[in-house]
Design a protein around this motif. Structure first.
Motif, PDB file in Angstrom:
ATOM      1  N   ILE A   1     -14.132  -0.945  -7.499  1.00 52.20           N
ATOM      2  CA  ILE A   1     -13.966  -1.348  -6.095  1.00 52.20           C
ATOM      3  C   ILE A   1     -12.564  -1.019  -5.601  1.00 52.20           C
ATOM      4  O   ILE A   1     -12.379  -0.502  -4.493  1.00 52.20           O
ATOM      5  CB  ILE A   1     -14.273  -2.855  -5.938  1.00 52.20           C
ATOM      6  N   LEU A   2     -11.548  -1.313  -6.420  1.00 53.47           N
ATOM      7  CA  LEU A   2     -10.163  -1.052  -6.031  1.00 53.47           C
ATOM      8  C   LEU A   2      -9.910   0.445  -5.861  1.00 53.47           C
ATOM      9  O   LEU A   2      -9.253   0.873  -4.901  1.00 53.47           O
ATOM     10  CB  LEU A   2      -9.200  -1.641  -7.060  1.00 53.47           C
ATOM     11  N   VAL A   3     -10.412   1.236  -6.788  1.00 49.78           N
ATOM     12  CA  VAL A   3     -10.221   2.687  -6.700  1.00 49.78           C
ATOM     13  C   VAL A   3     -10.948   3.253  -5.482  1.00 49.78           C
ATOM     14  O   VAL A   3     -10.416   4.099  -4.762  1.00 49.78           O
ATOM     15  CB  VAL A   3     -10.704   3.372  -7.999  1.00 49.78           C
ATOM     16  N   ASP A   4     -12.160   2.771  -5.229  1.00 47.99           N
ATOM     17  CA  ASP A   4     -12.908   3.236  -4.046  1.00 47.99           C
ATOM     18  C   ASP A   4     -12.174   2.865  -2.756  1.00 47.99           C
ATOM     19  O   ASP A   4     -12.141   3.648  -1.800  1.00 47.99           O
ATOM     20  CB  ASP A   4     -14.312   2.631  -4.033  1.00 47.99           C
ATOM     21  N   CYS A   5     -11.588   1.671  -2.744  1.00 48.90           N
ATOM     22  CA  CYS A   5     -10.837   1.241  -1.568  1.00 48.90           C
ATOM     23  C   CYS A   5      -9.623   2.141  -1.351  1.00 48.90           C
ATOM     24  O   CYS A   5      -9.335   2.570  -0.222  1.00 48.90           O
ATOM     25  CB  CYS A   5     -10.404  -0.213  -1.736  1.00 48.90           C
ATOM     26  N   GLY A   6      -8.909   2.439  -2.425  1.00 44.86           N
ATOM     27  CA  GLY A   6      -7.760   3.325  -2.311  1.00 44.86           C
ATOM     28  C   GLY A   6      -8.152   4.717  -1.855  1.00 44.86           C
ATOM     29  O   GLY A   6      -7.469   5.338  -1.035  1.00 44.86           O
ATOM     30  N   ALA A   7      -9.279   5.211  -2.365  1.00 42.45           N
ATOM     31  CA  ALA A   7      -9.748   6.540  -1.972  1.00 42.45           C
ATOM     32  C   ALA A   7     -10.138   6.570  -0.500  1.00 42.45           C
ATOM     33  O   ALA A   7      -9.883   7.562   0.201  1.00 42.45           O
ATOM     34  CB  ALA A   7     -10.927   6.943  -2.848  1.00 42.45           C
ATOM     35  N   SER A   8     -10.745   5.492  -0.011  1.00 44.60           N
ATOM     36  CA  SER A   8     -11.106   5.461   1.406  1.00 44.60           C
ATOM     37  C   SER A   8      -9.860   5.402   2.287  1.00 44.60           C
ATOM     38  O   SER A   8      -9.820   5.995   3.369  1.00 44.60           O
ATOM     39  CB  SER A   8     -12.014   4.266   1.694  1.00 44.60           C
ATOM     40  N   TRP A   9      -8.810   4.705   1.814  1.00 39.81           N
ATOM     41  CA  TRP A   9      -7.553   4.667   2.553  1.00 39.81           C
ATOM     42  C   TRP A   9      -6.930   6.060   2.610  1.00 39.81           C
ATOM     43  O   TRP A   9      -6.379   6.478   3.634  1.00 39.81           O
ATOM     44  CB  TRP A   9      -6.603   3.682   1.882  1.00 39.81           C
ATOM     45  N   ALA A  10      -7.022   6.799   1.518  1.00 40.40           N
ATOM     46  CA  ALA A  10      -6.460   8.152   1.472  1.00 40.40           C
ATOM     47  C   ALA A  10      -7.135   9.082   2.466  1.00 40.40           C
ATOM     48  O   ALA A  10      -6.532  10.046   2.938  1.00 40.40           O
ATOM     49  CB  ALA A  10      -6.591   8.724   0.062  1.00 40.40           C
TER      50      ALA A  10
END
Length: 602
Positions: free
Chosen positions: A88-97
């Motif tokens: 979830i954290l990695v997906d959130c960071g990727a969406s922010w990118a």
């Protein structure tokens, strides 16, 4: 000051978290705008600023020491991040990118994913709580909500800053945010080389940095407390913040050591050509100049009193560059380099860099060398040397780094002072036969060189490599730059020395081994043949190795120049490897490995 969450946030963001606090407050209702903590109610807009505060909280609280890296539930005390939470954290960071809206001009809800706002709210809700974690793991307050929120924001913001600095060919919708921050914080030092505010022209048209690149890629964080720069390697040993992040490094404030990062100078290459460039070997010409050093090159400083009074048992010395003290010697050196380059190009197709030791040249000769190098080798990428003068004709001990882009006009020179002074003791005076400095009352001779504000720069090479350079004692002294080296994890470290033989059993080999282990850098040290030969002449024996290579595999190589004037042609090959964070996030990086070398005599 009490170490509460609120005090930590206010100290790192003294002006608030938003670039225009007044405009932000105008959009709030009266009660919220009147809250004394209103300037910090919203999360910072840039991932790098979020990374700074989340990392700073983790650092002050020693949170990483309480992190259990295992995925499966365990009875051991500590924080865990499950596999689902990590995803979830990695997906959130990727969406922010991937957000394409300008985060400064956009609204909060448009500039970042909703979980970032929610996690920030959890931290703000703990405003008056202590940032120091309880030691008693049975205490119900051992795991406060802010701790998991800070750790989560650290991972998200690190992921959001995908590796645009090191791989321009992959700047697409997966890392728009990092590309935007790159343009915001470093644009003046990447494409706008004609900016007179940042640059001044040298005699050969090179653009010399008058100032420095930004010390941090943050926008709002107080850089006197903490800075953030891109990172390259993840250390394979240790348990700390630098083992937890993949893309960004949290570094100390710039007041003691000013750090900077210089992206590669623009090259008009297609994605295919750029990928090919990253796979090429790196061919370096190591010139251990000067080839001879007289004992009288080490002379008492004019500011040093020969008569010692009281308890003072030391004096100051300077190095006189007799090897380049007239026009004929300078021209002879340039002619020798021309012959070396011609000889080297019979061995390899391209020469990418020239490296010379500490105090080998002065600024004027260094500029002429660069001009000659680029003319003979259009493919030239870098030239490193130790200088006795800088662009202002000031005397001292300087490190010069010159980089080229596509043409000779796409270039920049950065110069900094040495961070530590050389201390000669009686054993070294004997080893080098420096009788000109011997007297009955002086036990130590300190190098007479102004240090000033300490600085260290990191440089991008071929978009997938970061290198830095050190001057002599900086390789050994850990009190100024080694923490930064281990946090950023440069792929290559070049150490320019004025020292004796470069062999594994001496001090350069020991400190190179430490950096090869942690953070995993490949380390090359280079000294002058002149000082190596002085030692052999005085002692009657010894190694003639002028350079030493050490990498993370444990490989050690020495490079001999037994007689005559000459150079070492060193070829390195890039090896793709996988680093992992302590939460098992993979990162493909380049490790430079020894391939071959040849001795070139003139």
């Amino acid at each position: 000051m009490n170490k509460t969450i609120g005090n930590i946030i206010k100290s790192l963001f003294p002006e608030g978290t938003q670039p225009d606090t007044a405009a932000m407050l105008e959009h709030l209702d009266a009660d919220t705008a009147g809250n004394p903590n209103a300037p910090w109610l919203f999360p910072p807009l840039l991932p790098s600023d979020v990374f700074a505060i989340a990392g700073y909280i983790c650092k002050v609280s020693s949170l990483v020491g309480h992190l259990d890296p295992h995925i499966e539930p365990r009875d051991n005390p500590g924080f865990q991040v499950s596999s689902d939470e990590r995803r979830i954290l990695v997906d959130c960071g990727a969406s922010w990118a991937r957000l394409s809206a300008d985060p400064v001009k956009g609204h909060i809800e448009e500039a970042m994913p909703e979980p970032v706002v929610r996690l920030w709210d959890e931290i703000i809700a703990s405003w008056n709580e202590s940032v120091l974690l309880k030691r008693d793991t049975s205490d119900e307050k051992y795991a406060p909500r802010w701790a998991k929120a800070a750790l989560s924001l650290f991972i998200i913001s690190d992921t959001a800053f995908s590796r645009a600095y090191f791989d321009r060919t992959t700047i697409d919708d997966s890392n728009v945010m990092a590309a935007w921050v790159s343009a915001l914080r470093l644009g003046a030092f990447t494409e706008s080389l004609a900016e007179e505010k940042a640059m001044s022209s040298s005699d050969d048209g090179a653009l010399v940095l008058v100032g420095d690149p930004p010390s941090s890629i943050t926008m709002m964080a107080n850089t006197a407390l903490a800075t953030v720069l891109p990172k390259s390697r993840i250390p394979s040993v240790g348990v700390g913040l630098r083992n937890l992040s993949r893309n960004l490094a949290l570094l100390p404030g710039s007041s003691e050591l000013r750090l900077s990062y210089s992206p590669q100078i623009h090259r008009e290459l297609s994605s295919g050509a750029e990928c090919e460039a990253r796979g090429k070997p790196l061919n370096l010409l190591l010139i251990p100049f000067p080839f001879e050093i007289d004992a009288l090159a080490f002379e008492p400083s004019s500011r040093s009193e020969r008569k010692i009074t009281g308890e003072r048992d030391w004096q100051s010395f300077r190095v006189k560059q007799h090897w380049i003290d007239d026009a004929n010697k300078r021209q002879r050196f340039l002619a020798q380099v021309s012959v070396m380059l011609d000889e080297a190009k019979r061995e390899v197709d391209e020469i990418h860099g020239i490296i010379l030791p500490e105090l080998s040249l002065d600024y004027e000769l260094y500029v002429k060398l660069g001009e000659q190098f680029k003319e003979i080798c259009p493919e030239a990428e870098l030239c490193l040397a130790g200088l006795a003068t800088n662009m202002n004709a000031e005397h001292g001990n300087f490190l010069a780094i010159r980089e080229w882009g596509e043409t000779s006009n796409h270039t920049r020179i950065q110069i900094r002072s040495k961070q530590q002074r050389w201390k000669l003791d009686l054993n070294q005076l004997e080893m080098y036969g420096l009788t000109s400095l011997v007297d009955a009352t002086t036990k130590f001779w300190w190098e007479d060189a102004h240090i000033g504000n300490r600085s260290l720069s990191f440089h991008s090479l071929r978009d997938d490599t970061v290198f830095t350079s050190l001057i002599c004692e900086e390789l050994a002294r850990s009190d100024s730059c080694h923490d930064a080296l281990r946090a950023v994890g440069p792929n290559l470290i070049f150490a320019l020395l004025m020292d004796s033989a470069q062999i594994p059993g001496r001090w350069p080999g020991s400190y190179a081994t430490a950096l090869a282990d942690d953070p995993g850098s490949s380390v090359l040290s280079l000294t002058s043949a002149g000082l190596v030969r002085r030692s052999i002449k005085i002692r009657g024996t010894g190694s003639s190795s002028v350079a030493l290579w050490k990498d993370e595999t444990g490989l050690t190589r020495t490079f001999e120049l037994p007689k005559g004037d000459g150079a070492i042609l060193l070829s390195l090959r890039p090896q793709k490897i996988i680093n992992r964070t302590i939460l098992d996030t993979p990162s493909q990086v380049t490790s430079w490995r020894y391939f071959a070398h040849r001795t070139l005599l003139v």
